[in-house]
Design a protein around this motif. Structure first.
Motif, PDB file in Angstrom:
ATOM      1  N   VAL A   1      48.550  48.913  34.720  1.00  0.00           N
ATOM      2  CA  VAL A   1      48.052  48.643  36.071  1.00  0.00           C
ATOM      3  C   VAL A   1      49.200  48.606  37.086  1.00  0.00           C
ATOM      4  CG1 VAL A   1      45.995  47.397  35.323  1.00  0.00           C
ATOM      5  CG2 VAL A   1      48.127  46.137  35.653  1.00  0.00           C
ATOM      6  N   LYS A   2      48.822  48.821  38.342  1.00  0.00           N
ATOM      7  CA  LYS A   2      49.786  48.749  39.450  1.00  0.00           C
ATOM      8  C   LYS A   2      49.607  47.385  40.132  1.00  0.00           C
ATOM      9  CE  LYS A   2      50.287  52.325  42.204  1.00  0.00           C
ATOM     10  NZ  LYS A   2      49.818  53.361  43.187  1.00  0.00           N
TER      11      LYS A   2
ATOM     12  N   GLN B   1      43.979  40.152  47.699  1.00  0.00           N
ATOM     13  CA  GLN B   1      43.406  41.143  46.778  1.00  0.00           C
ATOM     14  C   GLN B   1      42.885  42.366  47.553  1.00  0.00           C
ATOM     15  OE1 GLN B   1      42.919  40.261  43.274  1.00  0.00           O
ATOM     16  NE2 GLN B   1      42.517  42.447  43.091  1.00  0.00           N
TER      17      GLN B   1
ATOM     18  N   SER C   1      44.392  46.112  47.331  1.00  0.00           N
ATOM     19  CA  SER C   1      43.495  47.162  46.884  1.00  0.00           C
ATOM     20  C   SER C   1      43.469  48.320  47.892  1.00  0.00           C
ATOM     21  CB  SER C   1      42.149  46.526  46.605  1.00  0.00           C
ATOM     22  OG  SER C   1      41.118  47.398  46.821  1.00  0.00           O
TER      23      SER C   1
ATOM     24  N   TYR D   1      46.706  49.180  44.937  1.00  0.00           N
ATOM     25  CA  TYR D   1      47.166  48.313  43.844  1.00  0.00           C
ATOM     26  C   TYR D   1      45.983  47.516  43.315  1.00  0.00           C
ATOM     27  CZ  TYR D   1      51.846  49.733  44.921  1.00  0.00           C
ATOM     28  OH  TYR D   1      52.956  50.505  45.092  1.00  0.00           O
ATOM     29  N   SER D   2      45.914  47.354  41.991  1.00  0.00           N
ATOM     30  CA  SER D   2      44.703  46.750  41.441  1.00  0.00           C
ATOM     31  C   SER D   2      44.772  45.232  41.383  1.00  0.00           C
ATOM     32  CB  SER D   2      44.374  47.335  40.073  1.00  0.00           C
ATOM     33  OG  SER D   2      45.397  47.029  39.165  1.00  0.00           O
ATOM     34  N   GLN D   3      45.972  44.653  41.351  1.00  0.00           N
ATOM     35  CA  GLN D   3      46.066  43.196  41.284  1.00  0.00           C
ATOM     36  C   GLN D   3      47.259  42.720  42.092  1.00  0.00           C
ATOM     37  OE1 GLN D   3      44.594  40.885  38.521  1.00  0.00           O
ATOM     38  NE2 GLN D   3      44.010  42.373  36.973  1.00  0.00           N
TER      39      GLN D   3
END
Ligand SMILES: *Cc1c(COP(=O)(O)O)cnc(C)c1O
Length: 356
Positions: free
Chosen positions: A176-177, A208, A212, A216-218
């Motif tokens: 993940v990014k 978040q 996003s 970026y996912s997190q």
């Protein structure tokens, strides 16, 4: 021991087929567990009933001041048809700590585990069997007094619901990014960061959403005071492998004590891999990265178990870790923990509990 009453459905719902895709947290099983609390009476009337809407007054305290807690755990099916829970005692103990912090009456550890087992047993047929799938278990407590004043509620509901979930990684483990947040903060020492409660999540949403939008996912959180010590990721704890050593931030009052985090530390110790729980800053991470010593980064949590981080963005720096691929330790930890959970790898540390 709870004296659980069963009021089971006669007609069961249609269950998803083994080949149907399961997305996280959208389908719920036939039944739920529920138990009430009232000051003076204590926890009472534990029951397993049909999964159904609950009725609350609009003035119920949980809607206004957020007095609520939750847990997250899973049940797994083994190849020989047994049903296993993974370290449920740790969730029960963490629930007690969360409840204490939020002035919610405690649920004894044995009662919590008994309730989880009773419900999982009733809806056992809902546990999917394909590799990587499981039955997600969501226990939670809400404050139900119809009252707009600020104080701990005198009445509560403890509810458990179940949801079959698909494999987190459908096409192999995907790194993940992650965006390092240096503006908003999630929690501070003395606050509720170490409690598992909705308030921490609502505090994280704005960040978040921003991350996003940037792809970026997190989000990776830094400490709320100096904005440099690493804390944790959205719903995961974080680990770094630097120059052969595994490092994770030590629990400091604002970090959620993850069951998966504890399990990773225990396994590293068991394997004699150097593992340190200590303060570590984002500057340390960037320095290690520039020196070519940041070998692996991974998040840990019940949902994904081990979630390799392929890319960390901090200010203008984009750190690509291990060429964006899963690292050796991340893979070994993932294979071992998920193997133990489904009974494929010997349970050397005695973590699983069978639901009979
Ligand atoms: C639940 C949670 C974790 C992970 O805990 P596990 O017990 O490993 O699932 C990490 N951080 C936060 C904020 C959480 O809510």
């Amino acid at each position: 021991m709870l004296d659980i009453r069963y009021e089971l459905r006669e007609e069961l719902k249609e269950r998803p087929g083994e080949d149907d895709p399961l997305s996280f947290g959208t389908i719920f099983t036939d039944h739920m567990f529920i138990m009430n609390y009232e000051t003076g009476k204590g926890w009472h009337d534990p029951r397993v009933i049909s999964y159904q809407p609950i009725s609350l007054e609009p003035s119920a305290m949980v809607f206004h001041y957020g007095q609520e807690m939750f847990e997250g755990m899973k049940a797994y099916k083994t190849e020989d048809g047994r049903t296993l829970l993974f370290r449920p005692d740790m969730n029960a103990k963490r629930a007690i700590n969360t409840n204490r912090r939020l002035c919610i009456p405690e649920i004894p550890e044995e009662d919590f585990v008994q309730a989880v087992k009773a419900l999982v047993k009733v809806d056992e047929a809902w546990i999917p069997e394909k590799p990587g799938t499981s039955l997600y278990i969501r226990p939670f407590v809400i404050a139900t007094d119809p009252f707009l004043g600020v104080r701990p509620s005198d009445t509560y509901m403890f509810i458990i619901i179940l949801s079959p979930v698909g494999a987190y990684y459908k096409e192999g483990i995907n790194p993940v990014k992650i965006w390092v947040e240096d503006d908003y903060v999630r929690a501070v020492k003395g606050g509720i960061g170490e409690a598992k409660t909705g308030g921490n999540y609502v505090a994280s949403l704005a960040s978040q959403v921003k991350a996003s939008e940037e792809g970026y996912s997190q989000v990776l959180w830094l400490d709320g005071i100096e904005r440099k010590y690493i804390e944790e990721v959205g719903s995961m704890n974080i680990f770094f492998k630097i120059d052969g050593k595994i490092i994770t931030p030590k629990l400091n009052g604002s970090i959620l004590p993850g069951v998966t985090r504890a399990s990773v530390i225990d396994l590293c110790k068991h394997w004699n891999i150097p593992v340190e729980e200590r303060q570590i800053t984002i500057y340390d991470i960037y320095e290690a990265y520039q020196a070519g010593k940041l070998e692996e980064v991974f998040g840990t949590g019940t949902a994904a178990v081990i979630s390799p981080v392929g890319c960390l963005r901090w200010e203008d720096h984009v750190m690509v870790i291990n060429e964006g691929k899963i690292g050796e330790y991340s893979q070994k930890l993932y294979d071992t923990i998920t193997g133990i959970q489904v009974g494929k790898v010997e349970d050397i540390l005695n973590w699983t509990v069978e639901v009979k």
